[in-house]
Motif scaffolding. Sequence first.
Motif, PDB file in Angstrom:
ATOM      1  N   THR A 163      -0.921  -1.584   7.324  1.00 15.65           N
ATOM      2  CA  THR A 163      -0.847  -2.651   6.322  1.00 15.65           C
ATOM      3  C   THR A 163      -0.558  -3.988   6.984  1.00 15.65           C
ATOM      4  OG1 THR A 163      -0.045  -1.067   4.673  1.00 15.65           O
ATOM      5  CG2 THR A 163       0.305  -3.403   4.211  1.00 15.65           C
ATOM      6  N   CYS A 207      -1.111  -6.100  -5.263  1.00 13.23           N
ATOM      7  CA  CYS A 207      -0.700  -7.418  -4.778  1.00 13.23           C
ATOM      8  C   CYS A 207       0.139  -8.099  -5.854  1.00 13.23           C
ATOM      9  CB  CYS A 207      -1.920  -8.275  -4.438  1.00 13.23           C
ATOM     10  SG  CYS A 207      -2.959  -8.663  -5.877  1.00 13.23           S
ATOM     11  N   TYR A 260      -8.081  -0.240   5.441  1.00 13.16           N
ATOM     12  CA  TYR A 260      -6.934   0.669   5.524  1.00 13.16           C
ATOM     13  C   TYR A 260      -7.389   2.103   5.793  1.00 13.16           C
ATOM     14  CZ  TYR A 260      -2.955   3.468   3.882  1.00 13.16           C
ATOM     15  OH  TYR A 260      -1.951   4.391   3.781  1.00 13.16           O
ATOM     16  N   VAL A 303      -3.128   0.381  -3.883  1.00 13.10           N
ATOM     17  CA  VAL A 303      -3.106  -0.905  -3.180  1.00 13.10           C
ATOM     18  C   VAL A 303      -2.884  -1.983  -4.229  1.00 13.10           C
ATOM     19  CG1 VAL A 303      -4.341  -2.485  -1.657  1.00 13.10           C
ATOM     20  CG2 VAL A 303      -4.750  -0.015  -1.486  1.00 13.10           C
ATOM     21  N   ILE A 346       0.870  -1.176   0.000  1.00 11.25           N
ATOM     22  CA  ILE A 346       0.000   0.000   0.000  1.00 11.25           C
ATOM     23  C   ILE A 346       0.903   1.220   0.000  1.00 11.25           C
ATOM     24  CG2 ILE A 346      -1.785   1.278   1.225  1.00 11.25           C
ATOM     25  CD1 ILE A 346      -2.810  -1.311   2.366  1.00 11.25           C
ATOM     26  N   SER A 371       1.075   4.025   8.051  1.00 14.48           N
ATOM     27  CA  SER A 371       0.599   3.267   6.892  1.00 14.48           C
ATOM     28  C   SER A 371       1.183   1.864   6.873  1.00 14.48           C
ATOM     29  CB  SER A 371       0.964   4.007   5.603  1.00 14.48           C
ATOM     30  OG  SER A 371       0.557   3.277   4.472  1.00 14.48           O
ATOM     31  N   ARG A 372       2.483   1.776   7.163  1.00 10.70           N
ATOM     32  CA  ARG A 372       3.111   0.447   7.202  1.00 10.70           C
ATOM     33  C   ARG A 372       2.518  -0.401   8.326  1.00 10.70           C
ATOM     34  NH1 ARG A 372       7.557   3.698   5.711  1.00 10.70           N
ATOM     35  NH2 ARG A 372       8.074   4.129   7.881  1.00 10.70           N
TER      36      ARG A 372
END
Length: 437
Positions: free
Chosen positions: A143, A73, A90, A71, A3, A139-140
């Motif tokens: 996630t 993957c 999130y 976002v 993310i 943010s990390r």
Amino acid sequence: MIITILPSSANFHAVAYNEMKVEKGVATLLEAQNILGLRPEAFTTEKLRQFFIDYSLRNTHIQNAQFHVAVSCKGTEYTHQQLLDIAHRYLKEMGYADEGQPLLVYAHHDTDNNHIHIVTSRVAPDGHKIDHNHEKRRSRAATLKIMEEYTGQRQEPDVNDIAKDALTYRYTSKAQFCAIMESLGYECKDDEEKPMVHLYRNGEELGTIQVQLIMRHALKENKPDDKRRKQLRAILQKYRNLSANKDELAAHMKRKFGVSLVFVGKADTPYGYIVVDHKNKTVFKGGEFLSIKELLQFEDAATRFAKIEKTIDDLLTDNPKLTTADINRVLYRQFGTRIHRGAVSWNGETVNLRESVVRQLHDNYLESRGIVKHVSTHQPKAEKPRHSSLPGSNPNISNIMDSQAGSKDANRENEVGHGMNVNDVDDEQSQQAKWRR
């Protein structure tokens, strides 16, 4: 799962970016929430951008209100709908889920990895600014938390995302790996209890890397071949002689050759250094090229100015018709400085050249341009005996603001009118303009 918080803006350019993808057929609008006053069939790029701009005026203190997040993957590990679910979790963790918060979510189809883009405002529905402090660190953490909930397994920071580039370098030890990370803008700290390294950037911890993984990629031995050893040794010697200190030397090496010098020990008294060659993705002990003692043998100002003056004298002895431009080419190559307005500068200090040298260069310039010199009817005064112009003995030495002082145009000449003091020397163009008047 990655993310990424993308750059903010005042004009919500992310809307235009995503709508452009939709027009090209490589993206779809997956979800739109709380876009009040606009029916979906009336959505256009400009109307959506203007909506977010007007909405964000609830707080006029925020200049760049756009909050844009991607976002993604690996491959098709998650569907776009699953990514949308992750995105909502999130946004809640980050404080963007209050009732009435406007939101656009786009699914992109132009890469092999499923990914979505989220566009919203940093302004909450009640007008307060949504907290952005330590945003990347939070943010990390968000996630990791979401992925633990989503998979039911504890998630560790993805080393391939944090240090994948460093692991591809040729290195032999943990210290050399950390030197690579430092040269890339990170900081490594050993864990006091476990065999792992904590990675930081700008004072914020990014995660940990197992020492076992670091050493799994390490080589048993890595030495430069003779050609590279001689080449780097010569480069280090040359730019050490052009630099005033180790920081300036390191900057030269990184900018010109893509080689980072990472010093080991105290900042003022390092006991060693590591060479990180980014071009060839390899790391060497600095001692392979120059010992730390040799590397840090920087000249003082007095010695440097003495060499510069001797070089100018020698050049004019060999060819009395040389111009400032001719001499500047040599001075810049050998010392990283130039004659500018009758003086040379180095490491924040300036020394004025002897008036006879400045006049000689001025006359050579006029002659090279075919300009007839004005002949004075008065007998010139005898030149005073030469005094040393080294720092500490010349009253004309002064500090300057630009440590890289000197004209940025090596072809500009110094002009001195008859009767002018050497300190009043002006540049070629401005002086000629004075004469024309």
